[in-house]
Design a protein around this motif. Structure first.
Motif, mmCIF file in Angstrom:
data_model
loop_
_atom_site.group_PDB
_atom_site.id
_atom_site.type_symbol
_atom_site.label_atom_id
_atom_site.label_comp_id
_atom_site.label_asym_id
_atom_site.label_seq_id
_atom_site.Cartn_x
_atom_site.Cartn_y
_atom_site.Cartn_z
ATOM 1 N N ALA A 1 -88.165 82.643 12.859
ATOM 2 C CA ALA A 1 -87.614 83.560 11.857
ATOM 3 C C ALA A 1 -86.171 83.863 12.230
ATOM 4 O O ALA A 1 -85.915 84.370 13.322
ATOM 5 C CB ALA A 1 -88.437 84.844 11.800
ATOM 6 N N ALA B 1 -94.320 90.447 7.062
ATOM 7 C CA ALA B 1 -92.912 90.821 7.179
ATOM 8 C C ALA B 1 -92.809 92.339 7.233
ATOM 9 O O ALA B 1 -93.421 93.041 6.423
ATOM 10 C CB ALA B 1 -92.125 90.278 5.993
ATOM 11 N N HIS C 1 -87.617 86.184 6.417
ATOM 12 C CA HIS C 1 -88.544 86.544 7.496
ATOM 13 C C HIS C 1 -89.278 85.345 8.086
ATOM 14 O O HIS C 1 -89.963 85.498 9.099
ATOM 15 C CB HIS C 1 -89.541 87.594 7.007
ATOM 16 N N THR D 1 -91.246 90.169 12.121
ATOM 17 C CA THR D 1 -92.218 89.293 11.479
ATOM 18 C C THR D 1 -93.311 88.995 12.492
ATOM 19 O O THR D 1 -93.017 88.580 13.620
ATOM 20 C CB THR D 1 -91.581 87.962 11.017
ATOM 21 N N THR E 1 -91.854 90.012 -3.110
ATOM 22 C CA THR E 1 -91.901 89.067 -1.998
ATOM 23 C C THR E 1 -91.933 87.668 -2.589
ATOM 24 O O THR E 1 -92.622 87.429 -3.579
ATOM 25 C CB THR E 1 -93.159 89.295 -1.144
#
Length: 641
Positions: free
Chosen positions: A123, A208, A43, A167, A15
């Motif tokens: 997002a 996410a 996201h 998200t 991430t």
């Protein structure tokens, strides 16, 4: 923030979030897109804070503090005579599929006050391939975006057929006003009451939810059990130690979970951010090789994960062939719907021989035969690919044909035009690049040793040794350029030498395909001024028509390339040359906080007091992070002789 403002990346557990200096996200595209990214999808695409009606002033820009965390200091606008009434201490962090943002409002006033705070957010769920500088657009028929309130914030939802990503954003305290604005960005608003010299916190949590299985944290590395310099004898050792430690910290951030050949969870080094936070055949293999004496579990995980994704059938769209090792794996929407070939893309000439090299090197280093035994079937299949679809039997060499839907060049120098003649023209395929022949030679030799010592198949070992001998003899005849006294970069489809003087020759020392005399001459040639900038060996020697110091592969300098070359120089006892490469790269790392970037500009060291950065370099980047360890190995091998 303006496009010229500093940025920061926080990375951990597959991430990453790319942020402006104030900790915000603006939804940019192109060379440095910002946002929260998980599995090749964005996201969060907008995350903008205003305080008392305007963007905050940055007193201290966002600075990574380690392990996926960062901090910055902000204030509302003020003047010398009317200084800001409060300060905002902002702490941000990423973990597996999550982003946290803690805003601490600290009053500077002897009186009670109220801070009006608004966060604008959305997002877009853009695929990373949509965000690149080439500005490509992909149809998404039937897709839907929805946003709805939750008890503690907002949820963003995107669907397209069987593709579903979400998200969720929660806030503590709950926003006093939450607005959903249709196609426009959405807002949270608070009125934060501050007591005299008091403090109040707002906690924001973003989760996410990518398509498919939930994200799992990767296993982190630990530097405490790796010995550095046995005797710190000089400044070079001390500087190299610092680069090694920074490299290990970066590899910790870039270590991601993957699935092994028997379905077991493993961890592997991802290639780098922002574009390559995924398993990459060549990158993950070379990174694991560099780290093998220090972190052998990385190699074991990489080998298992690549065996699990080894080609099984012929698929022209993604370049899959039986036995071929994958180039890259993508998890985004466009790959899912085969709008790009990179879900599992096999367009690489070198990952398959490097897989075999690493498999034997792991056994040679650890004396653990279990991985080589477990992956015998996969190794034999990889050899079959070398001899079959790879081209060794038909062409005498490993060759690739440019892929119009994927990569034109399929060696490590995979940008268009990188495999070129001295006049700058791109070689026409099928192309046999020199370093891949060295990898193939080494792979055959090493696999013969596995057949002899682990699989107990002496006839197979003899056959592989015969093939290696023949390849070495052909290579010496066809690739050596007598006039330049140097190896050709490649052979083109007509069997003609591609005559640009390129750093790929240094990889031939690593693999051992050159005879000793030619290897030494080529190694010394790479340290001549047209190749060696003072910081590192350039990808292409200066003075040639295609040379450009800011070209991706035609004049820039890559630390990992130099790491491979240093190991090759050490193989032939070229101690002075190794020392110069180590000194140059170590000095370059010191100008980047001891972190080596993916690639440096090729400008000579005399032209600038600092190494000139390449403008689109990934950082952190895995094989650059592992390069100081390869340099240490090269030095150890020389000092042991």
């Amino acid at each position: 923030m303006s496009s010229g403002a500093p940025h920061a990346q926080l990375v951990r557990d597959a991430t990453f979030v790319h942020l402006d200096a104030d900790g915000g996200i603006t939804g940019t595209r192109g060379t440095t897109p910002d946002g929260l990214f998980v599995r090749d999808g964005r996201h969060l695409s907008l995350w903008q804070l205003t305080v008392d009606g305007s963007a905050p002033v940055v007193l201290s820009p966002l600075t990574p503090t380690g392990h996926g965390t960062g901090e910055c200091v902000l204030t509302p606008e003020g003047t010398r005579d009317a200084p800001p009434a409060y300060t905002v201490l902002r702490r941000q962090a990423v973990t597996a599929g999550a982003f946290t943002d803690v805003l601490s409002f600290v009053s500077n006033s002897p009186d009670p006050l109220v801070a009006d705070v608004v966060l604008t957010l959305t997002a877009d769920f853009a695929d990373t391939f949509e965000l690149r500088a080439d500005d490509r657009h992909y149809p998404k028929p039937g897709s839907t975006h929805r946003t709805h309130r939750t008890d503690t914030g907002l949820a963003f939802d995107y669907r397209r057929d069987d593709w579903h990503v979400r998200t969720t954003v929660s806030a503590t305290p709950t926003p006093e006003d939450t607005r959903i604005n249709g196609e426009a960005p959405h807002t949270f608003a608070w009125r934060i009451a501050l007591e005299p010299h008091g403090r109040a916190d707002v906690h924001l949590n973003v989760h996410a939810h990518p398509n498919g299985d939930p994200l799992l944290p990767a296993i982190s590395t630990d530097a405490s059990d790796i010995p550095l310099s046995a005797e710190v004898s000089d400044d070079l050792d001390r500087s190299l130690d610092k680069a090694c430690l920074q490299g290990l910290a970066d590899l910790d951030l870039l270590t991601i979970p993957a699935t092994g050949v028997d379905g077991e969870p493993v961890t592997v080094p991802a290639a780098g951010v922002p574009w390559f936070l995924t398993l990459f055949g060549r990158d993950s293999l070379l990174t694991s090789y560099f780290m093998l004496p220090y972190r052998p579990e990385l190699a074991a995980g990489t080998l298992s994960a690549l065996a699990a994704t080894q080609g099984q059938s012929h698929d022209t769209f993604r370049g899959e062939q039986p036995g071929r090792i994958v180039h890259e794996i993508r998890h985004g929407e466009l790959a899912h719907f085969r709008q790009v070939p990179y879900g599992r893309y096999y367009g690489t000439i070198d990952a398959t021989p490097l897989f075999l090299v690493l498999l034997h090197a792991h056994y040679e280093t650890t004396k653990d035969a279990a991985p080589a035994t477990r992956l015998e079937r996969h190794a034999r299949s990889a050899v079959d690919w070398l001899l079959g679809d790879g081209g060794l039997t038909e062409h005498g060499y490993l060759v690739y044909t440019p892929d119009p839907g994927g990569l034109v060049n399929q060696n490590w120098k995979d940008s268009a035009g990188a495999v070129c003649h001295k006049d700058g023209t791109q070689a026409k395929g099928p192309i046999a690049v020199c370093e891949a022949q060295g990898y193939a030679y080494d792979a055959l030799r090493r696999t013969a040793r596995l057949a002899e010592h682990v699989w107990h198949d002496p006839h197979y070992a003899q056959e592989l040794d015969r093939l290696a001998d023949e390849l070495r003899a052909r290579f010496g005849r066809d690739f050596w350029m007598a006039e330049d006294d140097f190896p050709a970069l490649a052979l083109d489809g007509a069997g003609q030498q591609v005559d640009a003087l390129a750093s790929d020759a240094g990889h031939l020392l690593w693999s051992g395909i050159l005879d000793e005399d030619r290897a030494r001459r080529a190694g010394r040639r790479l340290l001549e001024p047209d190749f060696f900038s003072g910081w590192a060996i350039r990808t292409l020697a200066s003075g040639q028509r295609p040379y450009h110091p800011l070209s991706y592969h035609r004049g820039s300098a890559w630390p990992h390339d130099n790491g491979v070359i240093a190991l090759g120089l050490a193989r032939y006892g070229l101690a002075d040359e190794v020392a110069r490469v180590v000194a140059g790269l170590t000095a370059a790392s010191a100008h980047h906080g001891h972190r080596l970037p993916e690639v440096l500009g090729g400008y000579d060291r005399t032209a600038s007091a600092r190494p000139v950065p390449y403008p689109h370099s990934c950082s952190p980047q895995a094989w650059a992070a592992a390069t100081p360890w390869a340099l240490r190995t090269a030095l150890h091998r020389l000092r042991a002789t």
